[in-house]
Write an enzyme that holds these catalytic residues in place. Sequence first.
Site, PDB file in Angstrom:
ATOM      1  N   VAL A   1       0.858  -1.186   0.000  1.00  0.00           N
ATOM      2  CA  VAL A   1       0.000   0.000   0.000  1.00  0.00           C
ATOM      3  C   VAL A   1       0.894   1.237   0.000  1.00  0.00           C
ATOM      4  CG1 VAL A   1      -1.827   1.266   1.203  1.00  0.00           C
ATOM      5  CG2 VAL A   1      -1.727  -1.238   1.380  1.00  0.00           C
ATOM      6  N   HIS A   2       0.740   2.071  -1.013  1.00  0.00           N
ATOM      7  CA  HIS A   2       1.573   3.278  -1.043  1.00  0.00           C
ATOM      8  C   HIS A   2       0.944   4.461  -1.770  1.00  0.00           C
ATOM      9  CE1 HIS A   2       2.401   2.302  -5.245  1.00  0.00           C
ATOM     10  NE2 HIS A   2       2.942   3.497  -5.370  1.00  0.00           N
ATOM     11  N   ARG A   3      -0.134   4.240  -2.525  1.00  0.00           N
ATOM     12  CA  ARG A   3      -0.658   5.326  -3.358  1.00  0.00           C
ATOM     13  C   ARG A   3      -1.229   6.446  -2.511  1.00  0.00           C
ATOM     14  NH1 ARG A   3      -0.730   5.455  -8.910  1.00  0.00           N
ATOM     15  NH2 ARG A   3      -0.225   3.434  -9.819  1.00  0.00           N
TER      16      ARG A   3
END
Length: 368
Positions: free
Chosen positions: A218-220
Amino acid sequence: MTNLLTIIGARPQIIKAAAFSRAVAAHNAARPDAPVREHILHTGQHYDENMSGVFFGELGIPQPDYNLGVGSGSHGEQTARMIEGIEQVLNGKLADREGKCHTDWDGVVLYGDTNSTLAGAVAASKLHIPVFHIEAGLRSFNMNMPEEVNRIVCDQLSTILFAPTQTAVDNLREEGFFDEKRGFRAVVNCGDVMYDNTLYFSGMAPENKYGDYVLATVHRQENTDDAERLGSIFAALSKIAESTKVVLPLHPRTAKALKANNIDTSKLTIIPPASYLETLSLEKHARLVLTDSGGVQKEAFFLERPCIILRDETEWVEIIQNGAGILAGADCDKILAAYDALCGRKVVFPPVFGDGHAAEYILSTIRV
């Protein structure tokens, strides 16, 4: 001699550039009479060693000839500093690491949809230097995504558009890129350079050290900067972790957001950001992948692992169309339902991303 400037700035671009650099090296070995000189410019968009520097050594990419060291900042501030630095390089006003300045550019090679991509397209096009966009034609049709703006602008300024799939070609056709009245430009369905890399590097990936698990990334910004979305995603991951180990390489932006919102991750197996080969290993041995990353979606497909996409749309619609992935967004219930669905059915992975020789085809097209 053909002189090219490859512009990279973020981890995914460094990985993609490895395929092109291998193609350049192979060409030069086979054709010393017609060499290609690839100069690499790193904007410094990703400047953490774990997010950038480690990949050069691991993937055998030549060290950058230029490093702008731009670092973080608002989109406008960061992109402006990049445009200024790239323009200085292209005009021969900024020396490379050997102290040499260059002006005889035959083209600029750009990857994907980051601010580095946008900056390179703007700087090169204003100096009338050909722009070669790898991963052209991708569309999420969500203009709230900075990446969507970047890729659309870059495509409009490109000389040759290298589309990784037929869907990307069709998107460009719909936008008028094949219409001579609007200024026809070359569109090439070349396949996906990330598929090249997965085939090349997957045998070098480390062995599984986590047993039976699912992989999550998860990074957006759309997820990390929205407390409700982030909390819902991690609620789903924690629920899955009650029955199956969830391994999560933690992106710096995500770590900061989790701490700021006091989100519990105690049920998850948190590890530091993974190198490219470590990431391939994690994907290769996972039962299933949950991600908001475009690159991880594809690598899961290449390695024949089903994928839950933690976004409301995806550029890689082929994954959804072939039943190898499910769009779940940030909805906890949809994520859990997708998990049950993918664990309970047989998934197929047809060859829709080329033949593993995209970079060689791209180089041969540029040199014509």
